[in-house]
Design a protein around this motif. Sequence first.
Motif, short mmCIF file in Angstrom:
data_model
loop_
_atom_site.label_atom_id
_atom_site.label_comp_id
_atom_site.label_asym_id
_atom_site.label_seq_id
_atom_site.Cartn_x
_atom_site.Cartn_y
_atom_site.Cartn_z
N LYS A 32 7.44 -2.89 -21.45
CA LYS A 32 6.97 -3.69 -20.32
C LYS A 32 6.77 -5.11 -20.81
O LYS A 32 6.72 -5.36 -22.02
CB LYS A 32 5.65 -3.13 -19.81
CG LYS A 32 5.79 -1.89 -18.97
CD LYS A 32 4.47 -1.52 -18.35
CE LYS A 32 4.61 -0.33 -17.42
NZ LYS A 32 3.33 0.36 -17.27
N GLY A 33 6.60 -6.01 -19.86
CA GLY A 33 6.30 -7.38 -20.22
C GLY A 33 5.06 -7.42 -21.10
O GLY A 33 4.11 -6.68 -20.87
N GLY A 34 5.09 -8.25 -22.12
CA GLY A 34 3.96 -8.34 -23.03
C GLY A 34 4.18 -7.57 -24.31
O GLY A 34 3.60 -7.90 -25.34
N CYS A 95 0.85 -3.88 -23.21
CA CYS A 95 1.65 -4.55 -22.21
C CYS A 95 0.74 -5.45 -21.38
O CYS A 95 -0.48 -5.32 -21.40
CB CYS A 95 2.38 -3.54 -21.34
SG CYS A 95 1.31 -2.41 -20.50
N ALA A 96 1.37 -6.38 -20.66
CA ALA A 96 0.60 -7.33 -19.87
C ALA A 96 -0.11 -6.61 -18.72
O ALA A 96 0.39 -5.61 -18.20
CB ALA A 96 1.53 -8.40 -19.32
N HIS A 97 -1.27 -7.12 -18.35
CA HIS A 97 -2.00 -6.55 -17.23
C HIS A 97 -1.42 -7.12 -15.93
O HIS A 97 -1.47 -8.32 -15.70
CB HIS A 97 -3.48 -6.92 -17.37
CG HIS A 97 -4.30 -6.45 -16.21
ND1 HIS A 97 -4.64 -5.13 -16.06
CD2 HIS A 97 -4.81 -7.11 -15.15
CE1 HIS A 97 -5.35 -5.00 -14.94
NE2 HIS A 97 -5.46 -6.20 -14.38
N ILE A 98 -0.84 -6.27 -15.12
CA ILE A 98 -0.20 -6.72 -13.89
C ILE A 98 -1.01 -6.23 -12.68
O ILE A 98 -1.32 -5.05 -12.59
CB ILE A 98 1.26 -6.18 -13.79
CG1 ILE A 98 2.08 -6.61 -15.01
CG2 ILE A 98 1.93 -6.61 -12.50
CD1 ILE A 98 2.34 -8.08 -15.14
N VAL A 122 9.00 -10.58 -13.25
CA VAL A 122 9.58 -9.47 -12.49
C VAL A 122 8.47 -8.53 -12.02
O VAL A 122 8.38 -8.16 -10.85
CB VAL A 122 10.60 -8.68 -13.35
CG1 VAL A 122 11.11 -7.45 -12.61
CG2 VAL A 122 11.76 -9.58 -13.76
N GLU A 123 7.61 -8.14 -12.97
CA GLU A 123 6.57 -7.16 -12.66
C GLU A 123 5.56 -7.72 -11.65
O GLU A 123 5.12 -7.00 -10.75
CB GLU A 123 5.87 -6.73 -13.96
CG GLU A 123 6.78 -5.88 -14.86
CD GLU A 123 6.31 -5.79 -16.31
OE1 GLU A 123 5.14 -6.13 -16.58
OE2 GLU A 123 7.12 -5.40 -17.17
N LEU A 124 5.23 -8.99 -11.81
CA LEU A 124 4.27 -9.60 -10.87
C LEU A 124 4.87 -9.71 -9.48
O LEU A 124 4.21 -9.51 -8.46
CB LEU A 124 3.85 -10.98 -11.37
CG LEU A 124 2.85 -10.97 -12.53
CD1 LEU A 124 2.84 -12.30 -13.26
CD2 LEU A 124 1.44 -10.62 -12.03
N LYS A 125 6.16 -10.03 -9.46
CA LYS A 125 6.87 -10.15 -8.18
C LYS A 125 6.92 -8.78 -7.49
O LYS A 125 6.68 -8.67 -6.29
CB LYS A 125 8.28 -10.69 -8.48
CG LYS A 125 9.09 -11.04 -7.27
CD LYS A 125 8.63 -12.33 -6.62
CE LYS A 125 9.29 -12.46 -5.25
NZ LYS A 125 8.65 -13.51 -4.43
N GLU A 126 7.22 -7.75 -8.27
CA GLU A 126 7.29 -6.39 -7.71
C GLU A 126 5.97 -5.97 -7.08
O GLU A 126 5.94 -5.21 -6.13
CB GLU A 126 7.68 -5.39 -8.80
CG GLU A 126 9.18 -5.31 -9.03
CD GLU A 126 9.54 -4.50 -10.27
OE1 GLU A 126 8.61 -4.02 -10.96
OE2 GLU A 126 10.75 -4.39 -10.56
N LYS A 127 4.86 -6.50 -7.64
CA LYS A 127 3.54 -6.18 -7.10
C LYS A 127 3.24 -6.97 -5.83
O LYS A 127 2.18 -6.83 -5.23
CB LYS A 127 2.46 -6.49 -8.15
CG LYS A 127 2.23 -5.35 -9.12
CD LYS A 127 1.05 -4.50 -8.67
CE LYS A 127 0.89 -3.34 -9.65
NZ LYS A 127 -0.06 -2.35 -9.19
N GLY A 128 4.16 -7.87 -5.49
CA GLY A 128 3.97 -8.64 -4.27
C GLY A 128 3.22 -9.95 -4.45
O GLY A 128 2.66 -10.49 -3.49
N ASN A 129 3.23 -10.48 -5.66
CA ASN A 129 2.54 -11.75 -5.89
C ASN A 129 3.40 -12.95 -5.54
O ASN A 129 4.62 -12.89 -5.54
CB ASN A 129 2.14 -11.86 -7.37
CG ASN A 129 1.00 -10.93 -7.72
OD1 ASN A 129 -0.14 -11.15 -7.32
ND2 ASN A 129 1.32 -9.87 -8.44
#
Lengths: 300, 475
Positions: A32-34, A95-98, A122-129
């Motif tokens: 994962k990222g991080g 991993c980064a806290h998303i 990518v991960e932050l975007k997927e969470k809808g940020n």
Amino acid sequence: MGWKILEKKFLNPDQTLYELVIAAPDIAKKAKGGNFVILRISEQGERFPLTVADYDREKGTITIVVMKAGKSTTELSLMEVGDEILDFVGPLGKCAHIDKYEHPVVLVGGGVGIAPIYPQSVELKEKGNHVIAILGARTKELIFWEEKFRALDVEVIITTDDGTHGQKGFVTDRLRELMEKQPLSQVIAIGPLIMMKFVALLTNGSKDLPKVPTTVSLNPIMVDGTGMCGGCRFLTLDGQTKFACVDGPDVDGHNVDYDNLMARNSRFQKVETERKEEFDHKCRLMAQADKLNAEGACED
Amino acid sequence: MRKYQINNNRTPMPVQDHHERIHNFDEVAQGYTEEMAIAEANRCIQCKTRPCVKGCPVEVPIPEFIKLITERNFEGAIDKIKEKNVLPAICGRVCPQESQCEVVCTLGKIKGSKPVAIGRLERFVADWEQRVKGIGEFDEGACVDLSGNPKVAVIGAGPAGLTCAGELAKMEYDVTIFEAFHKTGGVLVYGIPEFRLPKEIVRKEIDNLRECGVKIRMNSVIGQLFDLKDLEEQGFQAFFIAVGAGLPIFLKVPGIELNGVLSANEYLTRVNLMKAYRKDYDTMVDEGDTIAVLGGGNVTMDSARTALRLGAKKVIVVYRRSEAEIPARREEYEHAVEEGVEFHFLRNPTKIIGDGKGFVKEMEVIKMRLGEPDASGRRRPIEIPGSEYTMPVDLVIMAIGTRANPLLTQNTAGLQLNKWGYIEVNKQMQTSIPNVFAGGDIVTGSATVISAMGAGKDAARAIHKYMQEKLSPSE
């Protein structure tokens, strides 16, 4: 058994920055990222850490972006598609806290640090940020993956020290403008220590700017990457000693003694420079020999 | 009662001259010749009480193998040891025999007499076997294939993991060891230096295990790459966690962040595992003329003696108690003294002082005195106020212990830990998760190679019992 290089691409005309896609299905499943990985190229090689720049769970690949600095990163740049990396360990570190945040999240990538903010974007975007990515470098040639970021449908801001691409100035100039304009939930900064230090100073709350929680990614000297050597330790401003490999690499940017980390990075500088010069010299000799061979001068 | 002719004196171990050896990484103790071994074996009186066997954590049949040596039956002797110990060449070198089998030796209790040199004899027959069979290249084709049998995962390829895996393979389980590093052996390869335990010997012992059917997967950090659930999905039915000692402890004094302050773990790993002492290897290691090593255990001695070999002019061990409390094996301490390591007893660092450019320049220490015994039974060191002074140093190596590594434990739900983060186990080495067993330093905290091996052996038995009950439930 090694880890095969599937793709290789130089990212700038000087060929100091390069991207490798490596077959590592098990790591790709978990990365994962991080996270970071540790590589060792040859039996005589050292172990060195690199942050995960992308992962593809279906294809089973990990992407890393590397800046040629010392002997190992130069040697790695000479490897070609199909070659195998001797040891490839990961995913390491936390991993980064998303999360889903109320306000925009700003990711700041400086130089080769542009790469590791990608998976977190990518991960932050997927969470809808609402994600804003500031990509900064010294000059136009050192900005990479701009299209890859734009394809994520995140807001992309480019900045170069010399103004040859995007706006002229530092990432902190762009971040300040954003902070003045709107409230931000989170800043994630990855790049040179000096850049992360100034980002953290800017977001630490002042007369005219609010405090914004800030994460930075540390990449100090380490051997095992699993907590055993303690070489990657850093001081927090509240007086604790932490290990980047198990407590990080992503840590609270407002609680890092950056000056000490910068001093710690000079630990092997003298020997490193000597070894790199020796290696470059050897490479030049080899190239000369190849040339002579090609001309038939060395045939018996 | 028959009267024995007692030979009081142990056959001395031939060693590399100490003037020579501080300039190389070759093994210090060179091992008995056949004649020396037979002479030493003849000292054993074959007493009926056999206290040595009880003193050994893995219960090696010591009198039996020694008797076979006296009969020149070295093959029989090594086979006898291997019934109980899968890593004899290693144990013969690094076990603290003086506090285990040899301390209880009947011969040692007789006035003026020394115990039989059991460790040296064990090493002799193990080396004899390697010499006779030859240290050849590993032959994949010669391996027993246990695929298809019930699968057990062992996490960590150190002494506990290797022993457990070896025992399980003997019982024909399909065992895979997962190792975080790129080399197997754990502390045997990253920690203990070449001059005390040649890595070729470790490699051969591990090759023996692989030939018995043990599979090894390197570069696999369990808890990160796979967790135990993932491994269960891969078909593993039982687990042995033997991830070893963990994060190095740094003294809480000002200045530990300076360049030139490092853990013994890092120092030794760079030199032993990464071979920083060889110019043809890329890994670097900090160097200096004057090196202080903190602590008093085997790791302290290993670091100090390594520093000498890397060219330090002066190596000083700084220990807060006195010579009598040193926890290192006696032989390692004596070798260190012989080689010129200085010992500053009853001293404790209070501050490490930098040169203004981020590197170590001096260390301030305070004198100590011994007070009443503490919980460990050793007399507690107490600071003498106002006795501080500084000493010039280039490097400070901390060999003062480790704490539990959280990587696997924090990612394993339901695994019960004690307040220091070590794994809790019952007498059967079983953790709070029924199919998960644990042993070695991750259970006990820093201990010895042989006690970790003992734990590995006990765990193998317990895992076998667990698997038998699981595979054939009682009516």
